[in-house]
Design an enzyme around this catalytic site. Structure first.
Site, PDB file in Angstrom:
ATOM      1  N   SER A 151       0.848  -1.191   0.000  1.00 12.52           N
ATOM      2  CA  SER A 151       0.000   0.000   0.000  1.00 12.52           C
ATOM      3  C   SER A 151       0.879   1.234   0.000  1.00 12.52           C
ATOM      4  CB  SER A 151      -0.894   0.017   1.244  1.00 12.52           C
ATOM      5  OG  SER A 151      -1.537   1.274   1.390  1.00 12.52           O
ATOM      6  N   TYR A 161      -2.197  -0.159  10.006  1.00 14.47           N
ATOM      7  CA  TYR A 161      -2.292  -0.766   8.681  1.00 14.47           C
ATOM      8  C   TYR A 161      -0.991  -0.537   7.900  1.00 14.47           C
ATOM      9  CZ  TYR A 161      -3.837  -1.423   3.829  1.00 14.47           C
ATOM     10  OH  TYR A 161      -3.950  -1.820   2.521  1.00 14.47           O
TER      11      TYR A 161
END
Length: 258
Positions: A151, A161
């Site tokens: 990501s 995350y």
């Protein structure tokens, strides 16, 4: 010139895409559809069995829906066995499944340790569990391709995350180093803000993050799941045989790295 565009074809190959059946218009669905269009048979794997069946039905006979919990070794072993039984082997593993919506919004210092452990078990250890299970099948074929889903939120990692994804980047490099001698390429794709159903839920049009990104991104602040498929086909096909240990940022210039 000896290069041919057929180097991007995947005819006769077998791929597993985890997280391919969840949340409607998802990156995993785009990956599964793109691999199938390039000629590969595809195992549409997801914890959401109904979603996996839905996507597999869109692809047709060359797809197999499988329910899997990537954090559970027995479940992953069953997925590999189902792949072998239906298609006779494995050539490509796309470690796409992850927790995202559940992992964004709470600062690390306020995150329950059990929740952080679950995040890492799925986003990091899930990729390792699937890879370990896949390696014997790759060896039987003389090699294979692994693509992990990172990501843009990993550079810099400013959320739990993001921490899970920068850790997966490290695992990608480690696995590329260890598996290269076996003929197995290990790479990663790091999407930017993608207008999947999950992505739109996290970053709606009026989100301050979207407005900040529009001022920062050099070309295109948001993309569609299909915008990631070209990078995937490069990394999974013979056209990418000389690429390993890399993370491709597909994000319109959100992350600029030397």
């Amino acid at each position: 010139m000896s290069f041919s565009n057929r180097a991007f074809r995947l005819d006769g190959k077998v791929a597993i895409v985890t997280g391919a059946g969840g949340r409607g218009n998802s990156i995993g669905r785009a990956y599964a559809m793109g691999l199938a269009q390039a000629g590969s048979s595809v195992v549409v794997a997801d914890l959401n069995e109904d979603g996996a069946r839905r996507v597999a039905s869109e692809i047709g006979e060359q797809a197999l829906p499988v329910k899997v919990d990537i954090a559970d070794e027995a479940s992953v072993a069953a997925m590999m066995a189902a792949t072998q039984d239906r298609f006779g082997g494995l050539d490509i593993l796309v470690n796409n499944a992850a927790l995202m919506v559940e992992a964004v919004g709470t600062p690390a210092i306020e995150t329950e340790i059990a929740d952080f452990e679950r995040l890492l078990k799925v986003n990091l250890l899930g990729a390792l569990i699937c890879t370990k299970a896949a390696v014997p099948f790759f060896e039987a074929r003389g090699g294979g391709k692994i693509v992990n889903q990172l990501s843009a939120g990993a550079w810099p990692a400013q959320t739990p995350y993001g921490v899970s994804k920068i850790a997966l980047h490290g695992l990608t490099i480690t696995l590329a180093t260890e598996l290269g001698p076996l003929g197995i390429n290990v790479n990663a794709i790091a999407p930017g803000m993608t207008m999947s159903d999950a992505g739109k839920a996290l970053t709606p049009d009026d989100s301050p993050f979207v407005k900040a990104a529009m001022a920062r991104v050099v070309k295109q602040p948001r993309g569609l799941p299909d915008d990631l498929v070209g990078a995937l086909l490069l990394l999974c096909s013979p056209a990418g045989d000389w690429i390993t240990g890399q993370a491709l940022n597909v994000d319109g210039g959100f992350v600029l790295r030397n």
